[in-house]
Design a protein around this motif. Structure first.
Motif, PDB file in Angstrom:
ATOM      1  N   ILE A 170       0.827  -1.200   0.000  1.00 26.23           N
ATOM      2  CA  ILE A 170       0.000   0.000   0.000  1.00 26.23           C
ATOM      3  C   ILE A 170       0.864   1.252   0.000  1.00 26.23           C
ATOM      4  O   ILE A 170       0.615   2.205  -0.758  1.00 26.23           O
ATOM      5  CB  ILE A 170      -0.960  -0.008   1.209  1.00 26.23           C
ATOM      6  N   GLU A 171       1.897   1.264   0.850  1.00 28.14           N
ATOM      7  CA  GLU A 171       2.781   2.430   0.912  1.00 28.14           C
ATOM      8  C   GLU A 171       3.465   2.680  -0.431  1.00 28.14           C
ATOM      9  O   GLU A 171       3.539   3.832  -0.894  1.00 28.14           O
ATOM     10  CB  GLU A 171       3.836   2.241   2.001  1.00 28.14           C
ATOM     11  N   GLU A 172       3.957   1.631  -1.059  1.00 24.62           N
ATOM     12  CA  GLU A 172       4.611   1.777  -2.361  1.00 24.62           C
ATOM     13  C   GLU A 172       3.623   2.238  -3.426  1.00 24.62           C
ATOM     14  O   GLU A 172       3.962   3.064  -4.292  1.00 24.62           O
ATOM     15  CB  GLU A 172       5.236   0.446  -2.772  1.00 24.62           C
ATOM     16  N   SER A 173       2.409   1.737  -3.361  1.00 21.99           N
ATOM     17  CA  SER A 173       1.385   2.116  -4.342  1.00 21.99           C
ATOM     18  C   SER A 173       0.980   3.574  -4.187  1.00 21.99           C
ATOM     19  O   SER A 173       0.742   4.269  -5.184  1.00 21.99           O
ATOM     20  CB  SER A 173       0.170   1.198  -4.204  1.00 21.99           C
ATOM     21  N   LEU A 174       0.904   4.048  -2.953  1.00 22.34           N
ATOM     22  CA  LEU A 174       0.563   5.453  -2.710  1.00 22.34           C
ATOM     23  C   LEU A 174       1.656   6.388  -3.229  1.00 22.34           C
ATOM     24  O   LEU A 174       1.355   7.421  -3.849  1.00 22.34           O
ATOM     25  CB  LEU A 174       0.330   5.696  -1.215  1.00 22.34           C
TER      26      LEU A 174
END
Length: 273
Positions: free
Chosen positions: A244-248
């Motif tokens: 999720i962090e990488e996608s954001l």
């Protein structure tokens, strides 16, 4: 990942440039996802039998987005007229209220559903008038839905039980209102809630775990489509297996690049009279 956008399309007519650009939330997300690393992307919608409709289809083709299930109907394609305000931001001046697609309902056929289920995620929006199809769509694949900033409690209650990803434009929302939205939407069954807030960045909740993502610096010439590119970037990276962090972070970077071109993804065409 494979993504399909279903619903709204439009041409954004820049009055100061006498130029039109393809757009519309569902269409933009499909195109921008393809640009962001999606293996394949497709779009289903209704376009008019005019030069604007020709330009929309040509833009999809040039961006390698499958438009084989697009319908053409006699009449005007959707048109939105935009201009610059004193601060240099794009503002919507007027529209033809969706053109021919607003007069006709997009009815998905058995053949459409066979085609749709070959994708990993479907994205649609408040302006796509596809809410009646959501209970069936969710049986085939996860549904992403953009509520823009015009949502109501009634709309949330109708839509959220059938979607996985809820995107909201919330630059004017207070912290309290954001928390209330998170609780309301999670309570209705949607596990992913992403609220974009313009220059204030993004707040997200996944099953009541909160995340924040700031904006990425950009040489801003046009903010139109930045929210759509964030959606496309997040979905593409999430379904490609990133955290999720990488996608954001990736989504914020993609949104920044969108702000550096006119239109949601370029492909301007001069108007002739």
């Amino acid at each position: 990942m494979r993504i399909i956008g279903i619903g709204d399309n439009v041409v954004d007519i820049y009055q100061d440039r006498n130029e039109m650009f393809p757009g519309g939330n569902a269409l933009n997300v499909a195109v921008l996802a393809k640009q962001s690393g999606a293996e394949s992307a497709a779009y289903i919608g209704i376009v008019g039998t005019d030069i604007e409709g020709d330009h929309i289809l040509d833009s999809l083709s040039k961006n390698l987005v499958d438009a084989s299930h697009v319908r053409r109907a006699v009449g005007e394609s959707g048109k939105a007229y935009v201009d610059l305000n004193e601060e240099g931001d794009r503002i919507f001046v007027k529209s033809n209220k969706g053109g021919v697609q607003a007069k006709l309902k997009l009815n998905l056929t058995v053949d459409d559903y066979e085609y749709i289920k070959s994708y990993d995620v479907v994205h649609t929006s408040l302006y796509s008038h596809l809410d009646e199809e959501l209970p069936l769509l969710k049986q085939y694949l996860p549904v992403s839905y953009d509520f823009s900033n015009h949502f109501s409690v009634e709309l949330l209650e109708r839509v959220c039980p059938h979607i996985q990803f809820a995107f909201i434009s919330g630059s004017d929302l207070t912290e309290v209102e954001i928390e209330e939205l998170f609780l309301k939407i999670h309570g209705l069954g949607a596990p992913f809630i992403i609220i974009t807030r313009g220059s204030k960045g993004v707040v997200m909740s996944h099953n009541n775990k909160r995340y924040e993502q700031g904006i990425v610096e950009a040489n801003v010439i046009d903010t139109l489509g930045a929210g759509d590119s964030f959606i496309a970037g997040f979905l593409t990276n999430h379904f490609n297996g990133f955290t999720i962090e990488e996608s954001l972070i990736a989504a914020a970077q993609i949104a920044a690049r969108t702000c550096e071109v006119n239109g949601a993804f370029g492909h301007g065409k001069q108007l002739t009279f």
